[in-house]
Design a protein around this motif. Structure first.
Motif, mmCIF file in Angstrom:
data_model
loop_
_atom_site.group_PDB
_atom_site.id
_atom_site.type_symbol
_atom_site.label_atom_id
_atom_site.label_comp_id
_atom_site.label_asym_id
_atom_site.label_seq_id
_atom_site.Cartn_x
_atom_site.Cartn_y
_atom_site.Cartn_z
ATOM 1 N N PRO A 171 -6.443 13.878 -3.958
ATOM 2 C CA PRO A 171 -5.258 13.268 -3.360
ATOM 3 C C PRO A 171 -4.171 12.969 -4.379
ATOM 4 C CG PRO A 171 -7.009 11.647 -3.546
ATOM 5 C CD PRO A 171 -7.586 12.965 -3.979
ATOM 6 N N ILE A 172 -2.954 12.915 -3.857
ATOM 7 C CA ILE A 172 -1.825 12.418 -4.642
ATOM 8 C C ILE A 172 -1.167 11.291 -3.849
ATOM 9 C CG2 ILE A 172 -1.362 14.581 -5.861
ATOM 10 C CD1 ILE A 172 1.049 14.966 -3.955
ATOM 11 N N VAL A 173 -0.536 10.380 -4.558
ATOM 12 C CA VAL A 173 0.258 9.340 -3.912
ATOM 13 C C VAL A 173 1.480 10.007 -3.316
ATOM 14 C CG1 VAL A 173 1.822 7.397 -4.392
ATOM 15 C CG2 VAL A 173 -0.464 7.441 -5.399
ATOM 16 N N ALA A 199 -4.120 4.737 3.873
ATOM 17 C CA ALA A 199 -3.319 5.669 4.654
ATOM 18 C C ALA A 199 -3.457 7.065 4.044
ATOM 19 C CB ALA A 199 -1.862 5.225 4.660
ATOM 20 N N VAL A 200 -3.832 8.026 4.884
ATOM 21 C CA VAL A 200 -4.080 9.390 4.423
ATOM 22 C C VAL A 200 -3.348 10.369 5.320
ATOM 23 C CG1 VAL A 200 -5.844 11.175 4.136
ATOM 24 C CG2 VAL A 200 -6.356 8.812 3.515
ATOM 25 N N GLY A 238 0.810 -1.213 0.000
ATOM 26 C CA GLY A 238 0.000 0.000 0.000
ATOM 27 C C GLY A 238 0.844 1.263 0.000
ATOM 28 N N LEU A 239 0.177 2.379 -0.261
ATOM 29 C CA LEU A 239 0.824 3.690 -0.350
ATOM 30 C C LEU A 239 -0.008 4.724 0.400
ATOM 31 C CD1 LEU A 239 1.588 3.500 -4.164
ATOM 32 C CD2 LEU A 239 3.313 3.477 -2.334
ATOM 33 N N TRP A 283 -4.307 -0.992 -5.904
ATOM 34 C CA TRP A 283 -2.899 -0.641 -6.109
ATOM 35 C C TRP A 283 -2.470 0.498 -5.179
ATOM 36 C CZ3 TRP A 283 -6.257 -0.062 -10.405
ATOM 37 C CH2 TRP A 283 -6.597 1.253 -10.742
ATOM 38 N N ILE A 284 -3.401 1.136 -4.493
ATOM 39 C CA ILE A 284 -3.070 2.126 -3.462
ATOM 40 C C ILE A 284 -3.168 1.487 -2.080
ATOM 41 C CG2 ILE A 284 -3.780 4.302 -2.348
ATOM 42 C CD1 ILE A 284 -2.496 4.676 -5.080
ATOM 43 N N LYS A 285 -4.251 0.768 -1.804
ATOM 44 C CA LYS A 285 -4.477 0.193 -0.473
ATOM 45 C C LYS A 285 -3.644 -1.054 -0.197
ATOM 46 C CE LYS A 285 -8.851 -0.572 -0.445
ATOM 47 N NZ LYS A 285 -10.272 -0.773 -0.131
#
Length: 167
Positions: free
Chosen positions: A111-113, A92-93, A35-36, A83-85
């Motif tokens: 949002p941005i990565v 995560a924020v 995650g990211l 692909w984010i989680k």
């Protein structure tokens, strides 16, 4: 792109562009499962994910703490791509007041990565020079700026319970 954050240099992109996210994961040598983090300048930039939250959690995300805080936010409706989680049911924020991050999330209108600018297993970059040493010409854009000297990693908190998972 690479940019200074309130703690270390970060790598980022549009979180809904799978190809861009996978490019960052490839540069870092990081598996998708981990995650990211998503960065916003205002919690409301999370859109439907924000509106799914209770008023108490919304208020928690909107409050600024003295130290950068990464919130683990539930995503029961699966609004955020895998692909984010990664393998998690939360995302995560971080709501950041850093001027470059605020400008980027405003430009993206959401949002941005944001992930630390370092290959897996290497120390996070604390300078633009280190970012360039790690990634050379592989990045499309490297912003000017500096991170705060001696900045500690962000606190990680559960957005629902407010439990501190990393201090």
């Amino acid at each position: 792109m690479a940019y200074p954050t309130d703690t270390v240099w970060g790598l980022g992109c549009d979180p809904f562009n799978r190809q861009a996210v996978h490019r960052i994961l490839e540069l870092k040598g990081r598996p998708e499962d981990k995650g990211l983090i998503l960065i916003v300048s205002k919690a409301t930039q999370l859109g439907a994910l924000y509106h799914d939250l209770s008023p108490a959690v919304q208020q928690r995300l909107a409050s600024q703490t003295g130290r950068p805080t990464t919130w683990l936010v539930p995503d029961d409706m699966n609004r955020i791509p895998r692909w984010i989680k990664g393998v998690f049911s939360t995302v995560a924020v971080r709501v950041s007041a850093h001027p470059i991050l605020c400008a980027l999330s405003t430009a993206f209108n959401g949002p941005i990565v944001s992930t630390s600018a370092n290959p897996a297993g290497m120390a996070p970059a604390h300078s633009r020079l280190r970012v360039q040493q790690y990634f050379g010409a592989s990045l499309e854009l490297v912003f000017p700026g500096e991170v705060q000297v001696g900045a500690r990693p962000s606190i990680i908190r559960d957005a629902v319970s407010d439990a501190v998972l990393r201090d």
